[in-house]
Design an enzyme around this catalytic site. Structure first.
Site, mmCIF file in Angstrom:
data_model
loop_
_atom_site.group_PDB
_atom_site.id
_atom_site.type_symbol
_atom_site.label_atom_id
_atom_site.label_comp_id
_atom_site.label_asym_id
_atom_site.label_seq_id
_atom_site.Cartn_x
_atom_site.Cartn_y
_atom_site.Cartn_z
ATOM 1 N N LEU A 72 10.847 -6.996 17.005
ATOM 2 C CA LEU A 72 9.519 -7.282 16.447
ATOM 3 C C LEU A 72 9.625 -8.152 15.196
ATOM 4 O O LEU A 72 8.681 -8.223 14.404
ATOM 5 C CB LEU A 72 8.804 -5.960 16.100
ATOM 6 N N ASP A 103 20.260 3.500 19.416
ATOM 7 C CA ASP A 103 21.143 2.467 18.861
ATOM 8 C C ASP A 103 21.380 2.733 17.382
ATOM 9 O O ASP A 103 20.451 2.671 16.573
ATOM 10 C CB ASP A 103 20.495 1.090 19.027
ATOM 11 N N LYS A 116 28.504 0.836 16.350
ATOM 12 C CA LYS A 116 29.115 -0.476 16.064
ATOM 13 C C LYS A 116 30.140 -0.335 14.957
ATOM 14 O O LYS A 116 29.935 0.453 14.014
ATOM 15 C CB LYS A 116 28.031 -1.476 15.615
ATOM 16 N N HIS A 156 30.094 -5.236 15.183
ATOM 17 C CA HIS A 156 28.778 -5.444 14.553
ATOM 18 C C HIS A 156 28.548 -6.918 14.184
ATOM 19 O O HIS A 156 27.482 -7.475 14.466
ATOM 20 C CB HIS A 156 28.679 -4.548 13.313
ATOM 21 N N ASN A 176 5.520 2.053 21.454
ATOM 22 C CA ASN A 176 6.520 1.028 21.788
ATOM 23 C C ASN A 176 7.153 1.237 23.161
ATOM 24 O O ASN A 176 7.618 0.276 23.784
ATOM 25 C CB ASN A 176 7.603 0.990 20.709
ATOM 26 N N LYS A 183 12.694 -0.313 16.149
ATOM 27 C CA LYS A 183 12.725 0.831 15.232
ATOM 28 C C LYS A 183 11.294 1.241 14.929
ATOM 29 O O LYS A 183 10.393 0.399 14.859
ATOM 30 C CB LYS A 183 13.434 0.411 13.937
ATOM 31 N N TYR A 194 24.747 2.305 9.408
ATOM 32 C CA TYR A 194 23.413 2.894 9.216
ATOM 33 C C TYR A 194 23.476 4.276 8.568
ATOM 34 O O TYR A 194 22.434 4.839 8.203
ATOM 35 C CB TYR A 194 22.642 2.998 10.545
ATOM 36 N N ILE A 232 15.464 -2.816 21.251
ATOM 37 C CA ILE A 232 15.673 -1.541 20.550
ATOM 38 C C ILE A 232 14.803 -1.470 19.292
ATOM 39 O O ILE A 232 15.321 -1.418 18.172
ATOM 40 C CB ILE A 232 17.173 -1.373 20.197
HETATM 41 N N1 LIG Z 1 23.284 -5.648 15.304
HETATM 42 C C1 LIG Z 1 22.687 -5.937 14.171
HETATM 43 O O1 LIG Z 1 23.232 -6.655 13.317
HETATM 44 C C2 LIG Z 1 21.327 -5.406 13.905
HETATM 45 C C3 LIG Z 1 20.577 -5.893 12.819
HETATM 46 C C4 LIG Z 1 19.298 -5.376 12.617
HETATM 47 C C5 LIG Z 1 18.804 -4.408 13.464
HETATM 48 N N2 LIG Z 1 19.569 -3.935 14.505
HETATM 49 C C6 LIG Z 1 19.065 -2.896 15.430
HETATM 50 O O2 LIG Z 1 17.779 -3.279 15.893
HETATM 51 C C7 LIG Z 1 16.851 -2.242 15.604
HETATM 52 C C8 LIG Z 1 15.472 -2.790 15.373
HETATM 53 O O3 LIG Z 1 15.483 -3.789 14.381
HETATM 54 P P1 LIG Z 1 14.693 -3.670 12.990
HETATM 55 O O4 LIG Z 1 14.583 -2.257 12.621
HETATM 56 O O5 LIG Z 1 15.379 -4.578 12.040
HETATM 57 O O6 LIG Z 1 13.302 -4.348 13.293
HETATM 58 P P2 LIG Z 1 12.107 -4.217 14.394
HETATM 59 O O7 LIG Z 1 12.398 -3.147 15.362
HETATM 60 O O8 LIG Z 1 11.874 -5.589 14.878
HETATM 61 O O9 LIG Z 1 10.878 -3.830 13.486
HETATM 62 C C9 LIG Z 1 10.799 -2.598 12.832
HETATM 63 C C10 LIG Z 1 9.609 -2.683 11.897
HETATM 64 O O10 LIG Z 1 8.417 -2.819 12.665
HETATM 65 C C11 LIG Z 1 7.552 -1.723 12.409
HETATM 66 N N3 LIG Z 1 6.971 -1.273 13.687
HETATM 67 C C12 LIG Z 1 7.592 -0.663 14.704
HETATM 68 N N4 LIG Z 1 6.749 -0.416 15.718
HETATM 69 C C13 LIG Z 1 5.536 -0.855 15.307
HETATM 70 C C14 LIG Z 1 4.266 -0.861 15.912
HETATM 71 N N5 LIG Z 1 4.072 -0.363 17.129
HETATM 72 N N6 LIG Z 1 3.228 -1.392 15.212
HETATM 73 C C15 LIG Z 1 3.413 -1.899 13.973
HETATM 74 N N7 LIG Z 1 4.611 -1.941 13.348
HETATM 75 C C16 LIG Z 1 5.675 -1.412 14.017
HETATM 76 C C17 LIG Z 1 8.415 -0.636 11.807
HETATM 77 O O11 LIG Z 1 7.646 0.143 10.925
HETATM 78 P P3 LIG Z 1 7.881 1.704 10.660
HETATM 79 O O12 LIG Z 1 9.373 1.922 10.603
HETATM 80 O O13 LIG Z 1 7.196 1.908 9.354
HETATM 81 O O14 LIG Z 1 7.240 2.463 11.788
HETATM 82 C C18 LIG Z 1 9.459 -1.451 11.050
HETATM 83 O O15 LIG Z 1 8.969 -1.869 9.792
HETATM 84 C C19 LIG Z 1 17.459 -1.567 14.371
HETATM 85 O O16 LIG Z 1 16.899 -0.304 14.112
HETATM 86 C C20 LIG Z 1 18.903 -1.537 14.763
HETATM 87 O O17 LIG Z 1 19.148 -0.477 15.687
HETATM 88 C C21 LIG Z 1 20.813 -4.424 14.731
#
Ligand SMILES: NC(=O)c1ccc[n+]([C@@H]2O[C@H](COP(=O)([O-])OP(=O)(O)OC[C@H]3O[C@@H](n4cnc5c(N)ncnc54)[C@H](OP(=O)(O)O)[C@@H]3O)[C@@H](O)[C@H]2O)c1
Length: 278
Positions: A196, A51, A81, A114, A246, A236, A56, A234
Site C-alpha cells: 500500500l 511475514d 529474514k 533481507h 485487507n 501490515k 522487526y 503482505i
Molecule cells: N523486505 C523488506 O525490506 C521489507 C520492507 C518493508 C516492509 N516489508 C514487509 O511488508 C509489510 C508491509 O509493508 P509496510 O508495513 O511497510 O507498508 P504497507 O503494508 O504498504 O502499509 C501499511 C500502512 O498502511 C496502513 N493501512 C493498512 N491497511 C489499511 C487500510 N485498509 N486502510 C487504510 N490504511 C491501511 C497501516 O496503518 P495501521 O498500521 O495504522 O493500521 C500502515 O500505516 C511489512 O509489515 C513487512 O512485513 C518488508
C-alpha cells in the site's frame, strides 16, 4: 463474539513445490507487545501467512501466536529474514539458529536474505548458507528480498540455485514491471512489500473513484490489483477491522479500465532505499 473467518487467500505454487498463500500479514513496525495478539487476530480472520524478520524484533511473539493458535502448524506459512549485519556464511547460520530459538518452531516456511548490501559483497555467501539450511530441512523454501535482477543473476551464476521468491517494494507507484517480467520467465515469485506504499498511495483520487465504483475501500482496490497481477502481498495493519478489510478482496474483480487507470499511477517513487545504495 468474534467475526466469522473470511475465505482463505489462494495459494500459489513455488518452484520448489511449496505453496504460499498469496495474501499475508506483514509485521514490520508491529511492536512486540502487540504482535502475538495481532498475529492471532490475523489467523482468526483467515490469514495463513505471516511475514516477519529478525530486524522487526517480534519473532518470539509471532512464534508464540503460531504455537498457541488452534490452526495446524502445517496450514500456516511463516517467513523470516536474515538481517544486513548477518550477511556472510557463518553469521547467517548463527542468525538462523537465533531466529528459530526465538520463534520456538522446528521448521520455517521461507527464509529470505533481507537486503543484498552490495558494498560488503557477502550476499553470495549468505545465499550458500540458506541453500544449506534448506538441504538440512530446517527451512522449506529459500529466497531473497530487495534483490535487483543483477543480484539474482549473480547468486544463480555462482551457486546454480535460484531463489523461489524475491520480496521487493511494489505498489502502484512502483510496479516493478521489468523485474516481474524477468522473474516470471524464470519461475521466481514476486512478493510485494509495502503493497500500500505504507498507506501513502491510498489518498490517490483515481483509487477513490475506482473504490466508489466497486463499493470497496482504496486499500481493497490496491490489494485486489496485486492479486490480479499474480503478485504475493503482505499488507501490515494494526486493527482487526483493517486486517479483515485487507483480506476481503477475493469476491470482486477489477476490469481492464480499472487496471489501465492504476497502471497510469506509476511514478517510480520508492518509499524505501534503492538496494544498490547500501
Ligand atoms: N523486505 C523488506 O525490506 C521489507 C520492507 C518493508 C516492509 N516489508 C514487509 O511488508 C509489510 C508491509 O509493508 P509496510 O508495513 O511497510 O507498508 P504497507 O503494508 O504498504 O502499509 C501499511 C500502512 O498502511 C496502513 N493501512 C493498512 N491497511 C489499511 C487500510 N485498509 N486502510 C487504510 N490504511 C491501511 C497501516 O496503518 P495501521 O498500521 O495504522 O493500521 C500502515 O500505516 C511489512 O509489515 C513487512 O512485513 C518488508
Amino acid at each position: 463474539m468474534t467475526d466469522a473467518p473470511l475465505p482463505l487467500a489462494p495459494r500459489l505454487d513455488l518452484a520448489d513445490g511449496a505453496r504460499i498463500p498469496q495474501l499475508g500479514f506483514g509485521l514490520y513496525k508491529v511492536p512486540a507487545t502487540d504482535a502475538t495478539e495481532l498475529a492471532l487476530a490475523a489467523i482468526d480472520a483467515g490469514y495463513r501467512h505471516l511475514d516477519t524478520a529478525a530486524f522487526y524484533a517480534n519473532e518470539a511473539e509471532v512464534g508464540r501466536a503460531v504455537r498457541e493458535t488452534d490452526v495446524a502448524r502445517d496450514d500456516l506459512f511463516v517467513t523470516s529474514k536474515v538481517w544486513k549485519d548477518d550477511n556472510g556464511y557463518d553469521a547467517t547460520l548463527r542468525a538462523f539458529d537465533d531466529s528459530m530459538a526465538r520463534f520456538g518452531l522446528d521448521v520455517l516456511d521461507l527464509y529470505l536474505i533481507h537486503w543484498p548490501v552490495p558494498s560488503t559483497d557477502r550476499y553470495v555467501d549468505t545465499w550458500r548458507a540458506l541453500v544449506r539450511l534448506q538441504a538440512e530441512g530446517r527451512v522449506r523454501s529459500v529466497g531473497v528480498s530487495n534483490f535487483h535482477v543483477h543480484h539474482v543473476d549473480r547468486i544463480i551464476a555462482e551457486t546454480g540455485v535460484a531463489p523461489v521468491v524475491n520480496q521487493v517494494e511494489l505498489h502502484p507507484w512502483l510496479p516493478q514491471r521489468e523485474l516481474r517480467a524477468d522473474h516470471e520467465a524464470r519461475g521466481i515469485r514476486v512478493e510485494a512489500w509495502s503493497p500500500l506504499a505504507r498507506g501513502r498511495v491510498l489518498d490517490d483520487p483515481t483509487l477513490a473513484l475506482i473504490a466508489a465504483r466497486h463499493d470497496r475501500s482504496p486499500a481493497q482496490i490496491v490489494l485486489r490489483w496485486h492479486m490480479q497481477q499474480g503478485v504475493i502481498a503482505i499488507p501490515k495493519a494494526s486493527s482487526s477491522a483493517r486486517l479483515r478489510e485487507n483480506l476481503d478482496v477475493f469476491d470482486f474483480e477489477l476490469d481492464e479500465v480499472d487496471l489501465a487507470a492504476i497502471a497510469a499511477l506509476e511514478s517510480g517513487e520508492r518509499t524505501g532505499r534503492d538496494p544498490d545504495l547500501d
